[in-house]
Design a protein around this motif. Sequence first.
Motif, PDB file in Angstrom:
ATOM      1  N   ILE A  47     -33.430   5.819 -39.661  1.00 52.47           N
ATOM      2  CA  ILE A  47     -32.336   6.670 -39.217  1.00 52.47           C
ATOM      3  C   ILE A  47     -32.203   7.873 -40.150  1.00 52.47           C
ATOM      4  N   ALA A  48     -32.401   7.663 -41.454  1.00 51.53           N
ATOM      5  CA  ALA A  48     -32.314   8.761 -42.416  1.00 51.53           C
ATOM      6  C   ALA A  48     -33.370   9.824 -42.129  1.00 51.53           C
ATOM      7  N   VAL A  49     -34.582   9.389 -41.809  1.00 50.99           N
ATOM      8  CA  VAL A  49     -35.657  10.347 -41.498  1.00 50.99           C
ATOM      9  C   VAL A  49     -35.305  11.162 -40.259  1.00 50.99           C
ATOM     10  N   ILE A  50     -34.859  10.475 -39.212  1.00 48.55           N
ATOM     11  CA  ILE A  50     -34.466  11.165 -37.970  1.00 48.55           C
ATOM     12  C   ILE A  50     -33.303  12.106 -38.233  1.00 48.55           C
ATOM     13  N   TYR A  51     -32.338  11.637 -39.008  1.00 48.82           N
ATOM     14  CA  TYR A  51     -31.141  12.426 -39.288  1.00 48.82           C
ATOM     15  C   TYR A  51     -31.481  13.684 -40.080  1.00 48.82           C
ATOM     16  N   LEU A  52     -32.300  13.548 -41.109  1.00 49.17           N
ATOM     17  CA  LEU A  52     -32.673  14.710 -41.923  1.00 49.17           C
ATOM     18  C   LEU A  52     -33.490  15.709 -41.107  1.00 49.17           C
ATOM     19  N   ALA A  53     -34.371  15.198 -40.246  1.00 49.61           N
ATOM     20  CA  ALA A  53     -35.138  16.102 -39.382  1.00 49.61           C
ATOM     21  C   ALA A  53     -34.215  16.868 -38.442  1.00 49.61           C
ATOM     22  N   ALA A  54     -33.228  16.167 -37.891  1.00 47.45           N
ATOM     23  CA  ALA A  54     -32.270  16.824 -36.995  1.00 47.45           C
ATOM     24  C   ALA A  54     -31.444  17.858 -37.740  1.00 47.45           C
ATOM     25  N   ARG A  55     -31.060  17.534 -38.993  1.00 48.93           N
ATOM     26  CA  ARG A  55     -30.263  18.482 -39.781  1.00 48.93           C
ATOM     27  C   ARG A  55     -31.092  19.723 -40.139  1.00 48.93           C
ATOM     28  N   LEU A  56     -32.386  19.544 -40.343  1.00 52.46           N
ATOM     29  CA  LEU A  56     -33.256  20.687 -40.605  1.00 52.46           C
ATOM     30  C   LEU A  56     -33.313  21.601 -39.388  1.00 52.46           C
ATOM     31  N   VAL A  57     -33.433  21.007 -38.206  1.00 54.39           N
ATOM     32  CA  VAL A  57     -33.456  21.801 -36.979  1.00 54.39           C
ATOM     33  C   VAL A  57     -32.148  22.577 -36.813  1.00 54.39           C
ATOM     34  N   THR A  58     -31.017  21.891 -37.031  1.00 57.26           N
ATOM     35  CA  THR A  58     -29.724  22.552 -36.916  1.00 57.26           C
ATOM     36  C   THR A  58     -29.603  23.688 -37.927  1.00 57.26           C
ATOM     37  N   THR A  59     -30.102  23.465 -39.144  1.00 56.47           N
ATOM     38  CA  THR A  59     -30.070  24.517 -40.160  1.00 56.47           C
ATOM     39  C   THR A  59     -30.880  25.730 -39.716  1.00 56.47           C
ATOM     40  N   LEU A  60     -32.047  25.492 -39.153  1.00 52.69           N
ATOM     41  CA  LEU A  60     -32.871  26.602 -38.655  1.00 52.69           C
ATOM     42  C   LEU A  60     -32.143  27.351 -37.536  1.00 52.69           C
ATOM     43  N   PHE A  61     -31.465  26.603 -36.671  1.00 52.08           N
ATOM     44  CA  PHE A  61     -30.676  27.244 -35.616  1.00 52.08           C
ATOM     45  C   PHE A  61     -29.565  28.103 -36.220  1.00 52.08           C
ATOM     46  N   PHE A  62     -28.920  27.597 -37.274  1.00 50.01           N
ATOM     47  CA  PHE A  62     -27.867  28.368 -37.948  1.00 50.01           C
ATOM     48  C   PHE A  62     -28.424  29.656 -38.561  1.00 50.01           C
TER      49      PHE A  62
END
Length: 405
Positions: A21-36
């Motif tokens: 879950i941590a791996v998936i979560y960090l990957a998702a947060r990276l995507v959101t950061t790129l969107f920001f």
Amino acid sequence: MAHVLLTLSRRWALTPVALRIAVIYLAARLVTTLFFVLAGSMSTSLSRFGADAGIVDFVLGWDAQWYWLVAENGYPSELPLTDSGDVAENAWAFMPVFAILAKIVGFPFGSWGAGAFLVSVVAGYFACVALHRLLRDRIGASAAMWAVTFFTAGPLAALFQVGYAETLFLLLLFLALDAVARHRYAWLYLLIPVMAFTRPGILAFALYLGLHGILRWVRRREDPLATREIVHIVALGALATAAGFSWQLIAGVVTGDPGAYLATELAWRRHWVVGGVEGFIPFEGWIQASQFWFGQWGLPTWGGPVALILLVVAAGVALLRSPQVRAVGTDLRLWSASYLLYLLAVFFPQSSTFRLLVPLSPLWGAVAVPRSRVWRLGVLAVGLAGQWLWIYHVYALGNTFWQVP
């Protein structure tokens, strides 16, 4: 190549759930950061955030400003008024737990914003863990992991990284739903008061507890219901109800105006209703909003209530009849129905509607039930596209009435 993929798949399956879950979560947060970052580069002087806005601006934007105000100044003892004499928007609309917790966490950094970001991100991760635990015994571990993926990378995933109380509330909510499902009612004496002062919605949980108690009574032959459990359910329902109305009481005592909280909430609604709002009437908001939006779209206003009725019927049918929704279990369907009824009673649908729906996130389990990889990857792609559209309109643009998160 196939051997390498098979080996990686086996290793992934053997990895502890929390780490996956941590791996998936960090990957998702990276995507959101790129969107920001992309949204910041597209922001102009016409946006609320100005030209070349940064991530920090987004973290502290919109309602985060109100939470910051609560943390720094508390709540007004005298309600601010508009030029027309109506109660103006003020801090009483925002609960204190997130604001104060963010201040405590941010103290070593000398920044409330840093604390708000950390609370949102960390609470978001543990909410994902709690969601997986809530769903895995219902739909299977694999589908539960996909549900977590949809949840953490979906259209509203920006909430995991901004100064809003949503992820903290979701963590508490998922833990509370899991406690009810496992009949571990004692935990709720702690969770309910904290939930009540984190974000509005505890009255929906009170209704859910009532329905849960009725269901357990009906099924008491198949699922024995001990006397102590009856006492817990009744006491917790009363606690949730009292907690749900306590903020109104506190606001009334501090300001000297018994209607302070409702007047504050209606201050936001006045921007949408022609002629203003005289007072709060349950269920009126959705009727007013349906007429407003149909008028905005150039459609007959009488069609709004008709569409609303059809929407309510469709939601009811989905909760009752859809095999995918039924797979998540009766108790989560009862929660979903309770929360939808709560929104129908108190909310005025506007640009924040999608954000107000995030407590229905356990229903991602229903979306994850179909085992087709094409379906699941397609849902993920649609979720990411929806996330970008939301961030683009709310943060990169953010310059008109329907672009408020």
